[in-house]
Design an enzyme around this catalytic site. Sequence first.
Site, mmCIF file in Angstrom:
data_model
loop_
_atom_site.group_PDB
_atom_site.id
_atom_site.type_symbol
_atom_site.label_atom_id
_atom_site.label_comp_id
_atom_site.label_asym_id
_atom_site.label_seq_id
_atom_site.Cartn_x
_atom_site.Cartn_y
_atom_site.Cartn_z
ATOM 1 N N SER A 4 43.048 -6.533 11.832
ATOM 2 C CA SER A 4 43.320 -7.169 10.278
ATOM 3 C C SER A 4 44.634 -7.951 10.376
ATOM 4 O O SER A 4 45.188 -8.233 11.692
ATOM 5 C CB SER A 4 44.047 -5.664 9.755
ATOM 6 O OG SER A 4 44.750 -5.738 8.393
ATOM 7 N N TYR A 51 49.491 2.191 10.512
ATOM 8 C CA TYR A 51 48.320 0.935 10.393
ATOM 9 C C TYR A 51 48.496 -0.221 11.111
ATOM 10 O O TYR A 51 47.863 -0.799 11.922
ATOM 11 C CB TYR A 51 48.019 0.736 8.975
ATOM 12 C CG TYR A 51 46.742 0.155 8.500
ATOM 13 C CD1 TYR A 51 45.445 0.626 8.274
ATOM 14 C CD2 TYR A 51 46.780 -1.497 8.327
ATOM 15 C CE1 TYR A 51 44.328 -0.345 8.173
ATOM 16 C CE2 TYR A 51 45.698 -2.224 8.111
ATOM 17 C CZ TYR A 51 44.497 -1.607 7.973
ATOM 18 O OH TYR A 51 43.278 -2.420 7.782
HETATM 19 P P1 NAD Z 1 36.000 1.903 4.016
HETATM 20 O O1 NAD Z 1 36.852 2.711 3.697
HETATM 21 O O2 NAD Z 1 35.141 1.219 3.016
HETATM 22 O O3 NAD Z 1 35.083 2.482 5.407
HETATM 23 C C1 NAD Z 1 35.690 2.855 6.573
HETATM 24 C C2 NAD Z 1 34.399 3.554 7.363
HETATM 25 O O4 NAD Z 1 34.913 4.284 8.356
HETATM 26 C C3 NAD Z 1 33.459 4.319 6.378
HETATM 27 O O5 NAD Z 1 32.239 4.528 6.910
HETATM 28 C C4 NAD Z 1 34.050 5.757 7.017
HETATM 29 O O6 NAD Z 1 33.055 6.883 6.678
HETATM 30 C C5 NAD Z 1 34.453 5.775 8.251
HETATM 31 N N1 NAD Z 1 35.350 6.608 8.818
HETATM 32 C C6 NAD Z 1 36.565 7.105 8.380
HETATM 33 N N2 NAD Z 1 37.276 7.844 9.070
HETATM 34 C C7 NAD Z 1 36.220 8.150 10.199
HETATM 35 C C8 NAD Z 1 36.243 9.099 11.217
HETATM 36 N N3 NAD Z 1 37.221 9.917 11.620
HETATM 37 N N4 NAD Z 1 35.076 8.991 12.145
HETATM 38 C C9 NAD Z 1 33.940 8.072 11.703
HETATM 39 N N5 NAD Z 1 34.114 7.339 10.635
HETATM 40 C C10 NAD Z 1 34.940 7.414 9.949
HETATM 41 O O7 NAD Z 1 36.801 0.671 4.612
HETATM 42 P P2 NAD Z 1 36.500 -0.797 5.032
HETATM 43 O O8 NAD Z 1 37.632 -1.602 4.143
HETATM 44 O O9 NAD Z 1 35.401 -1.246 5.263
HETATM 45 O O10 NAD Z 1 37.410 -0.876 6.532
HETATM 46 C C11 NAD Z 1 36.752 -0.867 7.522
HETATM 47 C C12 NAD Z 1 37.587 -1.683 8.754
HETATM 48 O O11 NAD Z 1 38.217 -2.913 8.327
HETATM 49 C C13 NAD Z 1 38.736 -0.756 8.885
HETATM 50 O O12 NAD Z 1 39.316 -0.651 10.558
HETATM 51 C C14 NAD Z 1 39.927 -1.483 8.267
HETATM 52 O O13 NAD Z 1 41.298 -1.051 8.820
HETATM 53 C C15 NAD Z 1 39.642 -2.927 8.502
HETATM 54 N N6 NAD Z 1 39.980 -3.887 7.295
HETATM 55 C C16 NAD Z 1 39.929 -3.614 5.893
HETATM 56 C C17 NAD Z 1 40.337 -4.649 5.306
HETATM 57 C C18 NAD Z 1 40.118 -4.693 3.747
HETATM 58 O O14 NAD Z 1 40.826 -5.311 2.962
HETATM 59 N N7 NAD Z 1 39.276 -3.922 3.158
HETATM 60 C C19 NAD Z 1 41.192 -5.536 5.650
HETATM 61 C C20 NAD Z 1 41.727 -5.726 6.992
HETATM 62 C C21 NAD Z 1 40.967 -4.799 7.971
#
Ligand code: NAD
Length: 260
Positions: free
Chosen positions: A142, A155
Amino acid sequence: MLKGKTALVTGSTSGIGLATARALAADGANIMLNGFGDKDAIEKERAALEKEFGIKARYSPADMSKPAEIAAMIAATEKEFGALDILVNNAGIQHVASIEDFPTEKWDAVIAINLSSAFHTIHAAIPGMKKRKWGRIINIASAHGLVASAQKVAYVAAKHGIIGITKVVAVEAANDGITCNAICPGWVLTPLVQKQIDARAQASGQSPRDAEIALLSEKQPMHSFTKPESIGALAVFLCSDGAATITGSSYSIDGGWTAQ
Ligand code: NAD
């Protein structure tokens, strides 16, 4: 390009993980999906991957906070597909609170799912990659892997940690045909971020759209969200031959967030 390879994307039932799984499948890779969610909706996604892209897709419900379930998922992937070639550590959760109000169990959960899970997946997957002399490990970090924000102690610690893991694995596996890189997105509109927008709108009395603009403009010079598909495209590039010597790097895809 990735025909015959197998990719496991943790947390791929939603958001960035699902878009990355779809991008890798579109390039020919077989897919092991993982994550939580509605059983029927997950089965629909799995079947759609097979139908749209002519690849094989399976699903593991392993909980990324449980090391034994992670080890079993890696073993099941290798058994089902014969190999695990591409590992995308993506599963993640968020909790927002100042450090003095941050519940210990939330700290433990964020560290387990966003950081320790990547240690456990790589620990289990890398012996097979070394044996086959080919592997691509992509850690979804991130902008918070590079800089801090208030209210996100667990985080930010986890994401800085994942960049550390990325560098160590890159160095250790440099001559084994394995690369390990991190992707550092800024704001991507997924359920994880939608929750933060909704909370802001509720706290400030702003409309959802105004809360969205306020969230973006606080951190990003570019006032638009990165599309999950763009993260998928970058992951596919990192698996390509052109990226064979890119390792230990952290790729920002953040609308200028960390340029400031
Ligand atoms: P999201 O909430 O849409 O998806 C998260 C996924 O992780 C889901 O499939 C969920 O079921 C799974 N998950 C959660 N807990 C779990 C567990 N204990 N075991 C197995 N699976 C689990 O979120 P996203 O925004 O797509 O985030 C995905 C990644 O990208 C994360 O690591 C997040 O930190 C990173 N990220 C997101 C953003 C953003 O702006 N959305 C920015 C930077 C980084």
